[in-house]
Write a protein that holds these residues in place. Structure first.
Motif, mmCIF file in Angstrom:
data_model
loop_
_atom_site.group_PDB
_atom_site.id
_atom_site.type_symbol
_atom_site.label_atom_id
_atom_site.label_comp_id
_atom_site.label_asym_id
_atom_site.label_seq_id
_atom_site.Cartn_x
_atom_site.Cartn_y
_atom_site.Cartn_z
ATOM 1 N N ASP A 214 -14.633 -37.370 37.160
ATOM 2 C CA ASP A 214 -14.251 -37.448 35.749
ATOM 3 C C ASP A 214 -13.701 -36.137 35.193
ATOM 4 O O ASP A 214 -13.533 -36.016 33.976
ATOM 5 C CB ASP A 214 -15.429 -37.885 34.853
ATOM 6 C CG ASP A 214 -16.128 -39.140 35.341
ATOM 7 O OD1 ASP A 214 -15.565 -39.842 36.206
ATOM 8 O OD2 ASP A 214 -17.245 -39.409 34.850
ATOM 9 N N LYS A 231 -13.484 -31.526 30.923
ATOM 10 C CA LYS A 231 -14.336 -32.702 31.060
ATOM 11 C C LYS A 231 -14.496 -33.406 29.720
ATOM 12 O O LYS A 231 -15.287 -33.000 28.877
ATOM 13 C CB LYS A 231 -15.702 -32.312 31.609
ATOM 14 C CG LYS A 231 -16.623 -33.503 31.859
ATOM 15 C CD LYS A 231 -17.886 -33.106 32.585
ATOM 16 C CE LYS A 231 -18.852 -34.270 32.741
ATOM 17 N NZ LYS A 231 -18.249 -35.404 33.468
ATOM 18 N N GLU A 232 -13.701 -34.417 29.525
ATOM 19 C CA GLU A 232 -13.818 -35.284 28.354
ATOM 20 C C GLU A 232 -13.707 -36.760 28.737
ATOM 21 O O GLU A 232 -14.250 -37.614 28.056
ATOM 22 C CB GLU A 232 -12.746 -34.956 27.315
ATOM 23 C CG GLU A 232 -13.011 -33.678 26.534
ATOM 24 C CD GLU A 232 -12.001 -33.495 25.416
ATOM 25 O OE1 GLU A 232 -11.338 -34.480 25.000
ATOM 26 O OE2 GLU A 232 -11.860 -32.344 24.942
ATOM 27 N N HIS A 233 -12.979 -37.025 29.821
ATOM 28 C CA HIS A 233 -12.829 -38.422 30.242
ATOM 29 C C HIS A 233 -14.183 -39.008 30.628
ATOM 30 O O HIS A 233 -15.048 -38.311 31.176
ATOM 31 C CB HIS A 233 -11.853 -38.528 31.420
ATOM 32 C CG HIS A 233 -10.420 -38.411 31.020
ATOM 33 N ND1 HIS A 233 -9.780 -39.353 30.237
ATOM 34 C CD2 HIS A 233 -9.477 -37.457 31.301
ATOM 35 C CE1 HIS A 233 -8.513 -38.991 30.059
ATOM 36 N NE2 HIS A 233 -8.309 -37.846 30.681
ATOM 37 N N ALA A 234 -14.340 -40.290 30.372
ATOM 38 C CA ALA A 234 -15.596 -40.975 30.664
ATOM 39 C C ALA A 234 -15.574 -41.689 32.001
ATOM 40 O O ALA A 234 -16.564 -42.350 32.356
ATOM 41 C CB ALA A 234 -15.901 -41.984 29.550
ATOM 42 N N TYR A 235 -14.492 -41.566 32.742
ATOM 43 C CA TYR A 235 -14.385 -42.245 34.028
ATOM 44 C C TYR A 235 -13.414 -41.461 34.911
ATOM 45 O O TYR A 235 -12.904 -40.413 34.509
ATOM 46 C CB TYR A 235 -13.908 -43.692 33.816
ATOM 47 C CG TYR A 235 -14.263 -44.636 34.930
ATOM 48 C CD1 TYR A 235 -15.578 -44.772 35.375
ATOM 49 C CD2 TYR A 235 -13.277 -45.403 35.540
ATOM 50 C CE1 TYR A 235 -15.897 -45.654 36.387
ATOM 51 C CE2 TYR A 235 -13.584 -46.292 36.550
ATOM 52 C CZ TYR A 235 -14.911 -46.418 36.974
ATOM 53 O OH TYR A 235 -15.219 -47.284 37.982
ATOM 54 N N SER A 254 -6.694 -41.768 32.985
ATOM 55 C CA SER A 254 -8.049 -42.026 33.448
ATOM 56 C C SER A 254 -8.387 -43.510 33.482
ATOM 57 O O SER A 254 -7.757 -44.333 32.807
ATOM 58 C CB SER A 254 -9.052 -41.306 32.539
ATOM 59 O OG SER A 254 -10.378 -41.702 32.781
ATOM 60 N N ASP A 256 -10.855 -44.594 32.059
ATOM 61 C CA ASP A 256 -11.447 -44.937 30.768
ATOM 62 C C ASP A 256 -10.422 -45.511 29.801
ATOM 63 O O ASP A 256 -10.693 -45.648 28.605
ATOM 64 C CB ASP A 256 -12.159 -43.730 30.152
ATOM 65 C CG ASP A 256 -11.207 -42.576 29.798
ATOM 66 O OD1 ASP A 256 -9.969 -42.763 29.846
ATOM 67 O OD2 ASP A 256 -11.706 -41.471 29.483
#
Length: 402
Positions: A214, A231-235, A254, A256
């Motif tokens: 992620d 790091k901000e994406h959830a997937y 991403s 997400d």
């Protein structure tokens, strides 16, 4: 293991159930070669020089049989034999994952491959050479213990290329060195598979890695550790691509279902685009308009966005029947986009015209997962897929032509 384990639903959609020139010949600091001095912070952007002028690879210069010439001399009125372009094809031992033309040599390209469809097994990085006669030859190859999912060329060193590996590492290879001296560096910070890489075309000393952990990491060639982690994406982050004009700006795609736009001088992302309702597998910036980018999704669509007004897409391109794995804006035509898909096709689009689909190629017999457009040769494309084949062809010709 590739998180995109697709189930063929009744809707026909592939659904995931998880997740340019300082030409030095050697860049290994371990061997005492020069790098820019390390800096404490990310340096100010430097203007890039122009790319080499467009040229054409004479890939259709086939040798004529002497008997044909004798027959023509004896029968001057007989029909002339039709010339066909001999399009190069290369067979890899493993399944293809990515292909990338060199920004320095018009006849050179790199191919990332993984054994057993990238699920389990080894990988191999190929460096291939085109020849005027047609066949593709292997210039070099490097084996890895795990699959290679992506590859990118350095924009500052003609012999350097970087591989994204399934063990979470980023490996640097120098073609100027013997195989035993490679990789010259292995960067191990990601906790999961590295899925994509992109070298900064403006600054030319840094690159991005995107991972299924992620995160996105920023690296420079003179440092053994990353400069920063985003790091901000959830997937899973499937793709991160530098803006072609702004040295500090990049976009990421991403699982997400969002695209984020980042400025490395800012603490977080500067824009979030909820671009699709399903996983976004790839994105790219327009090379002629630094505010326009394209996204590709599991929902089978390709969307073009203007970041100055991103509430609705500029264009939606429908034509693939399964998930779209890669998209690339043309370095030569403002509106042209190349895409490849799990429907085993490569498509060429022009989002600025009414009939946007301007070319469809169905030469692959398994998922088409890698596509690129040459910066140095206008109209030259390359693709690779899970059928273990690499094709190189000129737009408008048949990639399978004998």
């Amino acid at each position: 293991m590739d998180p995109q384990l697709w189930a063929y639903g009744q809707s026909g959609m592939l659904v995931s159930d998880c997740c340019y020139p300082c030409k030095q010949t050697n860049i290994s600091t371990d061997l005492g070669l020069s790098f820019p001095q390390p800096v404490q912070e990310y340096p100010d952007p430097q203007p890039g020089s122009d790319l080499p002028s467009n040229q054409t690879i004479p890939i259709d210069n086939q040798k004529r049989d002497p008997k044909e010439k004798e027959s023509e001399a004896a029968n001057p009125n007989s029909p002339k034999p039709q010339k066909t372009k001999k399009m190069p094809v290369f067979k890899t031992p493993f399944n293809g994952y990515a292909v990338k033309f060199s920004p320095f040599y018009e006849s050179r390209l790199a191919v990332a491959t993984a054994q057993n469809f990238g699920i389990l097994g080894n990988g191999r990085l190929h460096v291939l050479e085109l020849s005027p006669a047609g066949p593709i030859s292997e210039f070099a190859s490097f084996d890895t213990a795990d699959g290679v999912y992506d590859v990118t060329w350095s924009e500052s060193h003609e012999s350097l290329l970087i591989a994204a590996v399934a063990d979470g590492s980023v490996k640097l290879y120098d073609l100027a060195l013997p195989p035993a001296s490679n990789p010259v560096r292995s960067l191990q910070e990601h906790s999961r598979e590295v899925h994509s890489l992109d070298f900064n075309p403006v600054r030319r000393d840094s690159f991005l890695s995107s991972s299924w952990d992620d995160t996105i990491k920023l690296w420079t060639l003179d440092r053994p550790t990353s400069v920063r982690t985003f790091k901000e994406h959830a997937y899973c982050v499937y793709s991160s691509v530098w803006n072609p004009r702004h040295a500090d700006v990049f976009a990421s795609a991403s699982g997400d279902c969002t695209i984020r736009v980042w400025d490395v001088r800012e603490p977080g992302s500067t824009m979030i685009l909820p671009a699709h309702e399903f996983e976004i597998l790839a994105c790219d910036w327009n090379k002629y308009d630094d505010c326009v980018l394209v996204s590709a999704s599991v929902d089978k669509s390709i969307k073009v966005w203007d970041v100055r007004n991103f509430r609705i897409p500029v264009s939606v391109l429908n034509g693939h029947s399964y998930a779209v794995r890669k998209v690339k804006f043309s370095p030569h035509r403002r509106g042209a986009i190349a895409s490849c898909s799990y429907d085993m096709t490569v498509c060429l689009w022009d989002y600025m015209v009414e009939d946007a689909l301007i070319g469809r190629y169905d030469h692959h017999t398994e998922f088409a997962v890698g596509v690129d457009m040459s910066v140095l040769v206008e109209g030259l494309l390359a693709s690779t897929g899970w059928d273990e084949l690499v094709y190189v062809w000129q737009h408008g010709t048949d990639p399978r032509a004998p």
